[in-house]
Every structure is written in structure tokens, then in C-alpha cells.
Design a protein around this motif. Structure first.
Motif, PDB file in Angstrom:
ATOM      1  N   ARG A  98       0.841  -1.202   0.000  1.00  0.00           N
ATOM      2  CA  ARG A  98       0.000   0.000   0.000  1.00  0.00           C
ATOM      3  C   ARG A  98       0.877   1.253   0.000  1.00  0.00           C
ATOM      4  O   ARG A  98       0.582   2.238  -0.694  1.00  0.00           O
ATOM      5  CB  ARG A  98      -0.930  -0.005   1.211  1.00  0.00           C
ATOM      6  CG  ARG A  98      -2.099  -0.970   1.085  1.00  0.00           C
ATOM      7  CD  ARG A  98      -3.174  -0.678   2.131  1.00  0.00           C
ATOM      8  NE  ARG A  98      -2.680  -0.908   3.482  1.00  0.00           N
ATOM      9  CZ  ARG A  98      -2.771  -2.077   4.118  1.00  0.00           C
ATOM     10  NH1 ARG A  98      -3.317  -3.128   3.507  1.00  0.00           N
ATOM     11  NH2 ARG A  98      -2.335  -2.213   5.342  1.00  0.00           N
ATOM     12  N   LEU A  99       1.962   1.236   0.766  1.00  0.00           N
ATOM     13  CA  LEU A  99       2.869   2.381   0.802  1.00  0.00           C
ATOM     14  C   LEU A  99       3.558   2.617  -0.544  1.00  0.00           C
ATOM     15  O   LEU A  99       3.793   3.757  -0.940  1.00  0.00           O
ATOM     16  CB  LEU A  99       3.935   2.178   1.881  1.00  0.00           C
ATOM     17  CG  LEU A  99       3.505   2.370   3.324  1.00  0.00           C
ATOM     18  CD1 LEU A  99       4.622   1.911   4.256  1.00  0.00           C
ATOM     19  CD2 LEU A  99       3.173   3.841   3.587  1.00  0.00           C
ATOM     20  N   LEU A 100       3.871   1.518  -1.233  1.00  0.00           N
ATOM     21  CA  LEU A 100       4.643   1.616  -2.470  1.00  0.00           C
ATOM     22  C   LEU A 100       3.776   1.775  -3.709  1.00  0.00           C
ATOM     23  O   LEU A 100       4.315   1.894  -4.815  1.00  0.00           O
ATOM     24  CB  LEU A 100       5.522   0.373  -2.633  1.00  0.00           C
ATOM     25  CG  LEU A 100       6.628   0.185  -1.585  1.00  0.00           C
ATOM     26  CD1 LEU A 100       7.322  -1.156  -1.783  1.00  0.00           C
ATOM     27  CD2 LEU A 100       7.642   1.318  -1.646  1.00  0.00           C
ATOM     28  N   ARG A 101       2.471   1.732  -3.573  1.00  0.00           N
ATOM     29  CA  ARG A 101       1.580   1.775  -4.745  1.00  0.00           C
ATOM     30  C   ARG A 101       1.923   2.985  -5.625  1.00  0.00           C
ATOM     31  O   ARG A 101       2.034   4.099  -5.155  1.00  0.00           O
ATOM     32  CB  ARG A 101       0.126   1.839  -4.321  1.00  0.00           C
ATOM     33  CG  ARG A 101      -0.852   1.825  -5.501  1.00  0.00           C
ATOM     34  CD  ARG A 101      -2.281   1.662  -5.041  1.00  0.00           C
ATOM     35  NE  ARG A 101      -2.516   0.387  -4.410  1.00  0.00           N
ATOM     36  CZ  ARG A 101      -2.752  -0.746  -5.092  1.00  0.00           C
ATOM     37  NH1 ARG A 101      -2.745  -0.731  -6.416  1.00  0.00           N
ATOM     38  NH2 ARG A 101      -2.966  -1.869  -4.446  1.00  0.00           N
ATOM     39  N   GLY A 102       2.072   2.689  -6.917  1.00  0.00           N
ATOM     40  CA  GLY A 102       2.403   3.743  -7.862  1.00  0.00           C
ATOM     41  C   GLY A 102       3.875   4.099  -7.923  1.00  0.00           C
ATOM     42  O   GLY A 102       4.277   4.942  -8.726  1.00  0.00           O
ATOM     43  N   ARG A 103       4.710   3.445  -7.105  1.00  0.00           N
ATOM     44  CA  ARG A 103       6.142   3.774  -7.069  1.00  0.00           C
ATOM     45  C   ARG A 103       7.020   2.599  -7.470  1.00  0.00           C
ATOM     46  O   ARG A 103       8.242   2.716  -7.445  1.00  0.00           O
ATOM     47  CB  ARG A 103       6.541   4.252  -5.675  1.00  0.00           C
ATOM     48  CG  ARG A 103       5.821   5.522  -5.214  1.00  0.00           C
ATOM     49  CD  ARG A 103       6.350   5.972  -3.863  1.00  0.00           C
ATOM     50  NE  ARG A 103       5.742   7.202  -3.434  1.00  0.00           N
ATOM     51  CZ  ARG A 103       4.677   7.273  -2.653  1.00  0.00           C
ATOM     52  NH1 ARG A 103       4.126   6.170  -2.209  1.00  0.00           N
ATOM     53  NH2 ARG A 103       4.169   8.438  -2.294  1.00  0.00           N
ATOM     54  N   ILE A 104       6.411   1.435  -7.780  1.00  0.00           N
ATOM     55  CA  ILE A 104       7.231   0.269  -8.145  1.00  0.00           C
ATOM     56  C   ILE A 104       6.733  -0.301  -9.459  1.00  0.00           C
ATOM     57  O   ILE A 104       5.619  -0.031  -9.902  1.00  0.00           O
ATOM     58  CB  ILE A 104       7.195  -0.820  -7.056  1.00  0.00           C
ATOM     59  CG1 ILE A 104       5.748  -1.282  -6.754  1.00  0.00           C
ATOM     60  CG2 ILE A 104       7.872  -0.325  -5.798  1.00  0.00           C
ATOM     61  CD1 ILE A 104       5.686  -2.422  -5.777  1.00  0.00           C
TER      62      ILE A 104
END
Length: 259
Positions: free
Chosen positions: A253-259
Motif C-alpha cells: 500500500r505504501l509503495l503503490r504507484g512507485r514500483i
């Protein structure tokens, strides 16, 4: 999958399904991550370390700041040991496809998937599935591919991934051990010039075959062949016991859109 299957997968790690696989003379093996304690108190303390988002200029938006993405990646790697400790699948760099029976469906459909990929002529990474559903603008062009993707447990995202001749993707590490990556070979040059290193293993794709690996290990890709390489790249959630599953889901959830 049971603990005995895990053990079997580890014993088979040196016998990769790829007959071309072998050792590389690159940098040596990375030290294994040390598992964190699994008691609930430790998990609660870890949860308090999650950095809060920084308010962005627009209403309802957040921004991690100029270095926020890199900080989140470093933070998520701190939890890889706990995730690995609770894994129901092998934690080796390369995993055995036999531990993931759904890959047989991809291999059965590979010719139809390849035809859709070639018709769409991907350049670089062409997303097909993200944020829990098919990418609408491409759904009409790849119905057989999307049907195969819907059968994958824990599907996170998927894309056609093309690598041009003489291309090189430098060494890097994925952001979290909570995801596992699968490649289905679609268009592969036959001269062996397209290859990937995962930790200390050299892997080569084959058309119609699947490869599963953990991209949280150091890895890089070369295409020294004269032709283009195309794979269906799939990322799916690592099977986990609790509380590892809770931690992995929080990280994603924290990394959504960043990996």
C-alpha cells in the motif's frame, strides 16, 4: 504450499528449469537477510515506523517529497527479513515453476498471448493489469492474455515487456520481497544473447516457457542479440503466513504507484 514443498524448492534451486542456466563470474552472492522476530509486539513496533505522507499542493493529494520514493524503498527493504521468515514459498533468487501450478495455464496459452503482444507492438513496458484490474485502453486488444491473467492468485500487475537489441537494464533490486515475478517468454532471439542475471545465476528465456524469480535480489538484463525480446511480465503476491502477510500488504500500500 507446505514446509516440505519449501524444502524441496530450496534443494532444487541449483537445478533451475532453464537448461542454459549457469554460474556467472560477476559479483558474488549477497548475504542472506536476517529474519526479524515474528512476535506481535515486534510487528506493532514496526508499524509505528511507517512514515506518514506529506500533504501535497492539491486537495486530497499526497507527495513523498523529492526523495520520498527512495526512502520508502529503503524502509520496505528493512522488512524483507520478516516477510521471508513467514514465506510459504521458497525464498531463493530463482523459484521452481512446479510450485506454482497456475503457470501451466500461461504455457498452454502462450501462442495466443504472443500473437496479441506482437499485434500490439510493445515498446518498453506496456501495462495490461494494474490497480486491481485490466488497463481499459488495452483490454480489447488482448482478451486471451487478460483471461489468463485473471486466473493468477494474488495478481499485482502485468505488462508486455520489450527489450530492444543491444539494450541493457543495469543492476538493481526490487522494492519488496512481498512480490514475486514471473516471465512468460513470447519473442526470444535464438542466439542466446538475451539473458538475465539474478544474484549469481544466469537465466535465458525460452518461447512458451515460464521463469519465476525474486527481484528483491540484485539483478540485471542484457539483450546482445540482433532481435527484440518480448515477455509477459507478471508480479504476484508472495504466499505468506501471518503476520508476514499483514506486513507485506502494508508495504505494498505504501509503495503503490512507485514500483
Amino acid at each position: 504450499m507446505t514446509k516440505s514443498m519449501n524444502a524441496g524448492a530450496r534443494r532444487r534451486a541449483s537445478d533451475t528449469i532453464w537448461h542454459e542456466s549457469g554460474e556467472t563470474d560477476g559479483d558474488g552472492p549477497m548475504p542472506a537477510a536476517r529474519p526479524l522476530r515474528s512476535d506481535s509486539g515486534r510487528v506493532e513496533r514496526i508499524a509505528t515506523l511507517v512514515p506518514p505522507p506529506v500533504a501535497g499542493p492539491g486537495a486530497g493529494t499526497v507527495s513523498p517529497g523529492p526523495t520520498g520514493g527512495a526512502m520508502l524503498h529503503r524502509f520496505s527493504r528493512l522488512l524483507d527479513g520478516l516477510i521471508a521468515f513467514h514465506s510459504l514459498a521458497s525464498t531463493d533468487p530463482v523459484l521452481d515453476v512446479r510450485d506454482f501450478p497456475w503457470t501451466a495455464g500461461l504455457r498452454r496459452e502462450w501462442a495466443a498471448i504472443r500473437a496479441e503482444a506482437v499485434a500490439m507492438a510493445p515498446s518498453g513496458l506496456m501495462p495490461l493489469w494494474q490497480d486491481g484490474g485490466a488497463v481499459a485502453v488495452r483490454a480489447a486488444g488482448c482478451p486471451r492474455t487478460l483471461a489468463a491473467l485473471r486466473a493468477i492468485p494474488g495478481l499485482y500487475d502485468a505488462a508486455f515487456a520489450s527489450l530492444a537489441p543491444d539494450a541493457h537494464i543495469p543492476a538493481r533490486r526490487g522494492a519488496t520481497k512481498g512480490l514475486i515475478t514471473c516471465h512468460l517468454g513470447l519473442v526470444v532471439p535464438r542466439d542466446g544473447g538475451a539473458r538475465m542475471r539474478v544474484r549469481d545465476r544466469i537465466l535465458r528465456w525460452a518461447e512458451g516457457e515460464t521463469l519465476i524469480f525474486d527481484d528483491s535480489f540484485d539483478h540485471e538484463i542484457h539483450n546482445d542479440a540482433a532481435g527484440q525480446r518480448i515477455v509477459l511480465r507478471i508480479r504476484f503476491a508472495r504466499p505468506l503466513r501471518q503476520p508476514g502477510q499483514w506486513v507485506a500488504e502494508a508495504v505494498l500500500r505504501l509503495l503503490r504507484g512507485r514500483i
